[in-house]
Write an enzyme that holds these catalytic residues in place. Structure first.
Site, PDB file in Angstrom:
ATOM      1  N   TRP A   4       0.742  -1.311   0.142  1.00 46.94           N
ATOM      2  CA  TRP A   4       0.138   0.078   0.002  1.00 46.94           C
ATOM      3  C   TRP A   4       0.783   1.265   0.062  1.00 46.94           C
ATOM      4  O   TRP A   4       0.769   2.133   0.942  1.00 46.94           O
ATOM      5  CB  TRP A   4      -0.876   0.098   1.153  1.00 46.94           C
ATOM      6  CG  TRP A   4      -1.706  -1.221   1.453  1.00 46.94           C
ATOM      7  CD1 TRP A   4      -1.525  -1.913   2.769  1.00 46.94           C
ATOM      8  CD2 TRP A   4      -2.450  -1.864   0.690  1.00 46.94           C
ATOM      9  NE1 TRP A   4      -2.153  -3.180   2.506  1.00 46.94           N
ATOM     10  CE2 TRP A   4      -2.956  -3.017   1.327  1.00 46.94           C
ATOM     11  CE3 TRP A   4      -3.168  -1.546  -0.491  1.00 46.94           C
ATOM     12  CZ2 TRP A   4      -3.835  -4.018   0.965  1.00 46.94           C
ATOM     13  CZ3 TRP A   4      -4.054  -2.655  -0.959  1.00 46.94           C
ATOM     14  CH2 TRP A   4      -4.403  -3.682  -0.312  1.00 46.94           C
ATOM     15  N   ILE A   5       1.901   1.333  -0.857  1.00 48.03           N
ATOM     16  CA  ILE A   5       2.881   2.306  -0.670  1.00 48.03           C
ATOM     17  C   ILE A   5       2.461   3.443  -1.695  1.00 48.03           C
ATOM     18  O   ILE A   5       2.388   3.285  -2.936  1.00 48.03           O
ATOM     19  CB  ILE A   5       4.347   1.894  -0.921  1.00 48.03           C
ATOM     20  CG1 ILE A   5       4.444   0.852   0.100  1.00 48.03           C
ATOM     21  CG2 ILE A   5       5.311   3.101  -0.875  1.00 48.03           C
ATOM     22  CD1 ILE A   5       4.335   0.995   1.493  1.00 48.03           C
ATOM     23  N   THR A  17      -6.230   3.604  10.417  1.00 45.45           N
ATOM     24  CA  THR A  17      -7.705   3.592  10.407  1.00 45.45           C
ATOM     25  C   THR A  17      -8.318   4.353  11.571  1.00 45.45           C
ATOM     26  O   THR A  17      -7.670   4.678  12.423  1.00 45.45           O
ATOM     27  CB  THR A  17      -8.199   2.081  10.447  1.00 45.45           C
ATOM     28  OG1 THR A  17      -8.066   1.606  11.765  1.00 45.45           O
ATOM     29  CG2 THR A  17      -7.608   1.238   9.425  1.00 45.45           C
ATOM     30  N   GLU A  75      -2.818   5.695   6.870  1.00 49.43           N
ATOM     31  CA  GLU A  75      -2.125   6.593   7.995  1.00 49.43           C
ATOM     32  C   GLU A  75      -2.900   6.254   9.160  1.00 49.43           C
ATOM     33  O   GLU A  75      -2.782   7.033  10.164  1.00 49.43           O
ATOM     34  CB  GLU A  75      -2.024   7.915   7.581  1.00 49.43           C
ATOM     35  CG  GLU A  75      -0.947   8.306   6.714  1.00 49.43           C
ATOM     36  CD  GLU A  75      -0.387   9.909   6.639  1.00 49.43           C
ATOM     37  OE1 GLU A  75      -0.112  10.235   7.792  1.00 49.43           O
ATOM     38  OE2 GLU A  75      -0.046   9.944   5.405  1.00 49.43           O
ATOM     39  N   ARG A 119      -0.529  12.621   9.938  1.00 49.15           N
ATOM     40  CA  ARG A 119      -2.041  12.577  10.032  1.00 49.15           C
ATOM     41  C   ARG A 119      -2.874  13.943   9.800  1.00 49.15           C
ATOM     42  O   ARG A 119      -4.237  13.781   9.472  1.00 49.15           O
ATOM     43  CB  ARG A 119      -2.461  12.004  11.351  1.00 49.15           C
ATOM     44  CG  ARG A 119      -2.327  10.288  11.543  1.00 49.15           C
ATOM     45  CD  ARG A 119      -2.437   9.780  12.710  1.00 49.15           C
ATOM     46  NE  ARG A 119      -2.182   8.271  12.811  1.00 49.15           N
ATOM     47  CZ  ARG A 119      -1.770   7.631  13.791  1.00 49.15           C
ATOM     48  NH1 ARG A 119      -1.454   8.213  14.951  1.00 49.15           N
ATOM     49  NH2 ARG A 119      -1.383   6.222  13.572  1.00 49.15           N
TER      50      ARG A 119
END
Length: 383
Positions: free
Chosen positions: A158-159, A369, A367, A246
């Site tokens: 997932w990059i 859930t 980043e 975030r």
């Protein structure tokens, strides 16, 4: 824990105006095509580089614009208002390079930050794996000492912007027998490193213009001077990074929500039913009011969190998680309501709202859930 206020300066307002103009004129016209073709938004990248908006967080001492955390959030918000995929350019560049700013020695910073600042190279972040998502400490990617360097084996999942970025901050286990969470180290991997390759592009619901791929390491040798921080500090650095970044995902979510609200407002003022504009119906007005209230509440929390990020406040972990959680939930709700306001039109690709709704979903996932964000907040409250 204090709800310290932020300060919007004239410079911030000027940055917003410039970012909004750039987004409207040079990014928005290509957003639908980027989504449809699932192509990296090269036109947006070139426009962002020309304006120093592609990696605005890089300090001036390394050739960057030196934008503070709030200014960076404003840029990401304004770009996300028209194209979420394009907003991941500055967001991912910050995510990938922030570990260097937090923990690398000056030699590493001077090697990798100037090319990022100039637009010659992008920077991605590699923490997650197939079986180590929320449970980051269970990662299996290994870095084995070999002479004066390290040899990487394993994969990362997932990059964001994988394949496009030239540099990658990669987290790997360096002491398999060490204590959990304190046996991981961080490294810079270059795209050209032998034994480093990429998996196929993921077929995604949204943010289709940002390539998401696996990173694959097959005896990839890394010089010892590419370590970020000290051995065993990788996970600590990774989690500190997420406390800050975030907030940028929260800004992206606010931008998506604002873009959806803008389109919905324009539509209801033009669309007529039963002999009058649907904006004149109280039920529609209540929906719009609730949407705008939610967007503005999320924005204010994001800006407070950005100010805390800039100051490195002790309660940043709470506010970063809260901003990301609140803003992404808001983006999902507002984009869904915006589609509803357009009725059948909202469900078609003739309008950007179905794309915005698809793009909004990922902000509740990556980043960390939103379930993890609530764990982070609760831990902070209870400690």
């Amino acid at each position: 824990m204090a709800f310290d206020l932020f300060s919007i300066s004239e410079d911030h307002e000027a940055i917003r105006e410039a970012a909004r103009t750039l987004a409207d004129e040079r990014i928005a016209p290509y957003a639908a095509e980027v989504d449809e073709r699932e192509e990296f938004p090269k036109a947006a990248y070139d426009a962002l580089v020309a304006s120093d908006f592609h990696a605005p967080h890089v300090p001036e001492s390394y050739g960057g614009a030196g934008a503070d955390a709030l200014a960076t959030c404003i840029i990401i918000e304004e770009v996300a208002r028209v194209c979420a995929s394009s907003s991941l350019i500055p967001a991912v560049n910050k995510l990938g390079s922030l570990p260097l700013l937090l923990a690398a020695n000056d030699e590493v910073k001077r090697k990798y930050l100037p090319p990022l600042a100039s637009g010659e190279a992008g920077f991605s972040y590699a923490l997650s794996e197939r079986d180590a998502g929320s449970d980051t400490a269970s990662m299996r990617c290994r870095a084995t000492a070999d002479g004066d360097g390290w040899v990487l084996n394993g994969q990362k999942s997932w990059i964001s912007n994988a394949g496009f970025s030239e540099y990658y901050t990669v987290l790997a286990v360096t002491d398999p027998d060490g204590p959990r969470g304190k046996n991981v180290s961080a490294f810079v991997v270059e795209k050209s490193d032998e034994g480093f390759s990429f998996g196929a592009k993921e077929k995604k619901l949204g943010i289709k213009g940002s390539p998401t791929r696996e990173l694959l390491f097959d005896n990839t040798r890394i010089p010892g001077d590419r370590m970020v921080g000290k051995p065993g500090e990788g996970l600590k650095i990774a989690l500190r990074t997420l406390d800050h970044t975030r907030v940028t995902i929260a800004a992206q979510a606010v931008g998506i929500a604002q873009g959806a609200l803008d389109h919905a407002l324009a539509y209801v003022k033009e669309r007529k039913q039963f002999g009058k504009h649907i904006a004149d119906f109280q039920g529609i007005q209540f929906m719009l009011a609730d949407m705008a209230m939610a967007v503005e509440s999320a924005r204010q929390l994001v800006y407070v969190a950005a100010a805390k990020s800039e100051r490195h406040d002790e309660d940043l972990s709470f506010f970063g998680a809260a901003a990301k959680c609140q803003a992404s939930d808001t983006a999902m709700r507002v984009t869904t309501d915006a589609v509803q306001l357009l009725g059948g039109y909202g469900y078609t690709r003739d309008f950007p709202l179905e794309r915005m709704m698809r793009d909004a979903k990922i902000t509740q996932i990556y980043e960390g859930t939103n379930q993890i964000q609530r764990v982070v907040m609760a831990r902070h409250l209870l400690r």
